[in-house]
Design a protein around this motif. Structure first.
Motif, PDB file in Angstrom:
ATOM      1  N   THR A  76       0.845  -1.196   0.000  1.00 21.72           N
ATOM      2  CA  THR A  76       0.000   0.000   0.000  1.00 21.72           C
ATOM      3  C   THR A  76       0.877   1.242   0.000  1.00 21.72           C
ATOM      4  O   THR A  76       1.809   1.357   0.798  1.00 21.72           O
ATOM      5  N   ASP A  78       0.137   5.498  -0.360  1.00 24.19           N
ATOM      6  CA  ASP A  78      -0.803   6.613  -0.549  1.00 24.19           C
ATOM      7  C   ASP A  78      -2.196   6.117  -0.924  1.00 24.19           C
ATOM      8  O   ASP A  78      -2.821   6.612  -1.872  1.00 24.19           O
ATOM      9  N   GLU A  79      -2.667   5.120  -0.187  1.00 28.08           N
ATOM     10  CA  GLU A  79      -4.003   4.535  -0.356  1.00 28.08           C
ATOM     11  C   GLU A  79      -4.172   3.814  -1.691  1.00 28.08           C
ATOM     12  O   GLU A  79      -5.290   3.440  -2.061  1.00 28.08           O
ATOM     13  N   ARG A  80      -3.088   3.612  -2.419  1.00 25.08           N
ATOM     14  CA  ARG A  80      -3.132   2.832  -3.651  1.00 25.08           C
ATOM     15  C   ARG A  80      -2.546   1.457  -3.363  1.00 25.08           C
ATOM     16  O   ARG A  80      -1.619   1.315  -2.569  1.00 25.08           O
ATOM     17  N   SER A 151      -6.277  -5.317   0.861  1.00 29.69           N
ATOM     18  CA  SER A 151      -5.726  -4.129   1.520  1.00 29.69           C
ATOM     19  C   SER A 151      -5.309  -4.456   2.947  1.00 29.69           C
ATOM     20  O   SER A 151      -4.280  -3.984   3.436  1.00 29.69           O
ATOM     21  N   SER A 156       2.841  -1.903   4.198  1.00 28.81           N
ATOM     22  CA  SER A 156       3.056  -0.484   3.935  1.00 28.81           C
ATOM     23  C   SER A 156       4.353  -0.267   3.162  1.00 28.81           C
ATOM     24  O   SER A 156       5.349  -0.966   3.378  1.00 28.81           O
TER      25      SER A 156
END
Length: 275
Positions: A76, A78-80, A151, A156
């Motif tokens: 993940t 930046d929320e992508r 997700s 991260s």
């Protein structure tokens, strides 16, 4: 005598009133403890690091009885959400390939790649320098549950190492060697090993690529699987590389090859900042 009797009755009544708050307090404490225990029991268990690794199963279209399998993981930024695997493994996938994983509740799930990539025949972006590829998993109607699962399993970008640790550092390679753990119940295999080299510029079919050698040598099916630093504090993850194969000599001696994690981090960072 009557006053004494009254006094005793008053005393008993007073004792009753004095004990009532104690009993009520005890009941309250018990209720709070029971409620707290109930909350803790309902809290989801943390996802074990090794269970964040997924596999991709593909059928060879020209040979219906033949399949291919590789390991992969999710990142993940930046929320992508990005899917990462070995470059040579990505070339063997197709839109009918199944992404199989263990969801946050421990239930085996699968979703076909075409669920996410409905208009693209090749969603992979292969690195020009090294043997890995990434594909962004978009938010699409009808795939919300799958994307939510993936997700939750993702790592991260901050947990992707920027420098290769020193030689002899203990690592855990995770994946599906020989398709072990990729049966009806998904359960990735975790193998403890060690970093054996610094980043080494190694010849390949298109020139040279940075490689980190490590032990032990792992079987087919592990390509695309990440290697983590071992013995991390609870809740912390550090990916130091991704397995892409083995190197061997005529004697049969082997070492595993890894893509340094910083290359993967750089490509995802570059892609994540694109508009």
């Amino acid at each position: 005598m009557t006053p004494l009797l009254f006094s005793r009755e008053l005393g008993n009544d007073s004792m009753h009133r004095l004990h009532s708050p104690v009993r009520n307090a005890s009941a309250l404490i018990f209720a709070v403890v029971a409620f707290s225990t109930s909350i803790n029991a309902s809290e989801p268990k943390p996802i074990e690091a090794w269970d964040r690794v997924v596999c991709i199963q593909s059928q060879v279209e020209s040979k219906p009885d033949t399949g291919k399998l590789c390991s992969a993981f999710l990142v993940t930024a930046d929320e992508r959400l990005f899917l990462v695997t070995a470059g040579h493994a990505s070339a063997e996938t197709n839109l009918k390939s199944k992404l199989r994983y263990r969801d946050p509740d421990g239930v085996t799930q699968w979703v076909s790649l075409k669920t996410f990539f409905r208009t693209s025949t090749n969603p992979w972006q292969r690195n020009e320098q090294s043997d890995f590829a990434i594909a962004e998993l978009p938010s699409v109607d009808g795939a919300e549950t799958y994307r939510s699962h993936l997700s939750a399993l993702s790592i991260s970008l901050d947990s992707i190492c920027t420098e290769t640790p020193p030689r002899t550092t203990e690592i855990v390679a995770v994946g599906f060697p020989l398709a072990i753990g990729a049966g009806d119940v998904i359960s990735p295999v975790a193998v403890v090993g060690h970093i054996a080299s610094r980043e080494t510029n190694t010849a390949n079919t298109w020139g040279h690529e940075p490689i980190v050698y490590c032990s032990p040598a792992l079987a087919q099916g592990t390509s695309g699987g990440p290697a983590f630093l071992n013995n991390q504090p609870d809740g912390e993850l550090t990916v130091i590389g991704m397995h892409i194969g083995v190197v061997k000599d005529v004697s049969g001696a082997k070492l595993s090859k890894m893509v340094p994690a910083n290359l993967i981090r750089d490509q995802i960072s570059s892609h994540a900042t694109d508009e």
